[in-house]
Write an enzyme that holds these catalytic residues in place. Sequence first.
Site, short mmCIF file in Angstrom:
data_model
loop_
_atom_site.label_atom_id
_atom_site.label_comp_id
_atom_site.label_asym_id
_atom_site.label_seq_id
_atom_site.Cartn_x
_atom_site.Cartn_y
_atom_site.Cartn_z
N HIS A 1 0.78 -1.36 -0.03
CA HIS A 1 -0.07 -0.03 0.01
C HIS A 1 0.82 1.15 0.00
O HIS A 1 0.39 2.33 -0.31
CB HIS A 1 -0.83 0.03 1.13
CG HIS A 1 -0.50 0.33 2.58
ND1 HIS A 1 -0.08 -0.81 3.24
CD2 HIS A 1 -0.15 1.32 3.16
CE1 HIS A 1 0.21 -0.40 4.49
NE2 HIS A 1 0.34 0.81 4.32
N ASP B 1 1.15 -7.69 1.93
CA ASP B 1 1.35 -6.32 1.76
C ASP B 1 2.75 -5.84 1.74
O ASP B 1 3.40 -5.21 2.77
CB ASP B 1 0.68 -5.46 3.16
CG ASP B 1 0.38 -4.22 2.62
OD1 ASP B 1 0.85 -3.64 1.81
OD2 ASP B 1 -0.16 -3.57 3.38
N SER C 1 3.75 2.16 8.40
CA SER C 1 3.64 1.36 7.38
C SER C 1 4.96 0.95 6.58
O SER C 1 5.59 1.88 5.99
CB SER C 1 2.59 1.86 6.15
OG SER C 1 1.55 1.58 6.96
#
Length: 746
Positions: free
Chosen positions: A88, A223, A654
């Site tokens: 992402h 991810d 992240s």
Amino acid sequence: MKKIALVFIAALFLLGVPKVKADEGMWLPMFVKRLNYVDMQKQGLQLTPEEIYSVNNSSLKDAIVRLGGGFCTGEIISDKGLMLTNHHCGFGVIQENSTKENNYLRDGFWAKENKDEIPAGFSVSFLVKMDDVTKDIIPFLGVELTEAQRTAKADSIIKVLEEKAGTDNEYDIQIKSFYNGNEYYLFVYETFGDVRFVGAPPSSIGKYGGDTDNWMWPRHTGDFTLFRVYADADNKPTKEYKEDNRPYTPKHSLPVNIADRRAGDYSMIFGYPGSTDRYLSSYGVEMAVNIQQPSIVKLRRQVLDIYEAEMAKDEQTYINYADKQASVANYWKYFQGQTAGLKRLKIYDKKKAEEDAFEAWIAKDSKKAEEYKNVISNYDQGYQELSKIILKSTYDIEAIYRIEAVSFAWRSRGLLGALSSDDEEKKAKAVESFKATAEKQFKEYSYAIDKQVFAAMVKAYATDIPADQQPKMFKDLVAKFKGDYAKMADKIYSKSIYTSKERMMKFLDKPKASTIEKDPLYQLAKTIILEDYVQTLGAQKKEINEKLDNAGRLYLKGIREMNPNHAYAPDANSTMRVTYGSVKDYYPRDAVYYNYYTTIEGIMEKEDPKNPEFVVPAKLKELYKAKDYGQYANSKGEMIVNFISNNDITGGNSGSPVINGRGELIGTAFDGNWEAMSGDIAFETELQRTISVDIRYTLFIIDKYAGAKHLIDEMKIIRELSPNTTVEVPVKEEVKEEKAKETKKK
């Protein structure tokens, strides 16, 4: 995804004050020597403080990068500059380079050679060092200054210090405030402008579970995305892509550990957490829960419904809007969870009790009562005033500015200024620059989507904002169309230069300032965004924020005085932090237990070919049926996908590496869990979990699924079991002596 230690904290540790809980706190790595190092060792750390953070020698910090200005974190995993982060985090790059013919969102992408790697369009920064400059700033901020004067004075000092520290222009210098302006630290960065896209799995792996599973555990998402950092012939950073640049040779890269994980294993996360608000007052919590967050959720859901309906009709529209949809959806769900968590955990009541205790404490001392007398009253008055305008302020951005044609019109302010001048050269440059802006705007623009968003958002604004707070121009527009928002959208969008590439380019061939000024979308941007949000509300919020900033600074100063034996971690602010804890399961609610890892079995159990969020690629199913996991299965033969730990992180983390006690990479952090969504405001010790991609699943996808073994060959693979909390590890000599004395007594 989402969210330090100081000199006085260090002293407390050295004096033997009770230790900080390992699962809460985002600490500045420069103070790692002064943290509870014995406690870290007991949990499984086998590194020295210098191996974690060092200015003169290579250390873990040298393998950690900040993406852009801090939107995500990445880690270097080979001596050829290979960088790992989240899918992402790279989603925008994947989307921008996808076409119908080469749909990397759908099919994934893997560069076979360096020449196949694609310029990413963002930079990465390595931290060189950090320094405490509090003593160079705080003594010059006298108590006689108002909060606005104090801020201005601090900013002027910071500017001088940054200029002095950056005289050689080799590094980027930044000084940031900590503890609401009570302390200041300087950061030195080395920034590399040439980053290239190396590889990513298809979205059916990298975004498996979509919005349904977002912020949820159990999770089964791959991810991750790979990039590569490039440097010049001397291994120095360049500001931009150059064809003859070479892969960067880092000061340090993380070895990759593929051995088993166990509950209790030490886990440490390095990264750049964006922002937390752990010291938000009870008044701020009340406003967020009752006004601000519900309005954001409501408006974003309306936009998502439009996006998703149109994206389902056409592949190109899906590609163009995939990144926009993901961006809107992420915090649509986040604020739902945070509001629910704040209510469930009774955070308002807890904050109020802390504030009551603070008032009782200052009442006992006349000097303290004088210094802190306005703290709670400023909180009260400030939030009363802010609550009157926060809905309008939120709708200005979440509703009106969300309309793409309106935000595009807003960006034409500079062009209008140039066209209004007599400087022909300035006009020509502005026109050419805006042509490039327009090309980018219309590359991924849907007239049909934006027109629907316009009608929905204008209606929401007209319905939900009190009439006496709506600008006259807006009310006149609504009245003109008698509240028929679809008709209003049809009329405006059929004529505005901001909704058609053809009309915009025709205008730019013979531009006139009057054309912009008369355009209804520019008028809306000018009225709502400039005159209302920036000027009117901006002036009101500036005055309000002075009260709140003063209260926040003094409150944090006061509670640290009130509780001198408690180590308060400062809020996240996009600076490098380290958090330590352990791989750990949890009980989310009565009679429910969640294990600390998930396997590929869960992917197959969730499969739903009719739901695009849960489609499983055919090749992944083949590998699963054959149990062809290579060297990446655990000792039970399971293919682990995700795992959880009690590390403290937030947005900006992240892509952060999850590192074991020996400094080896075991996973990549990408999310938090639903039960602890209030964590950015109030950390929930028992429930807070970080969700990470197990590095073995990442390597399995790269190797067995994608056939990109050449990337695996770059990495240093470790197969030895990672250190566990139950393993006896060295501790400081004085601790050994104490243990020996206790044994002798027994």
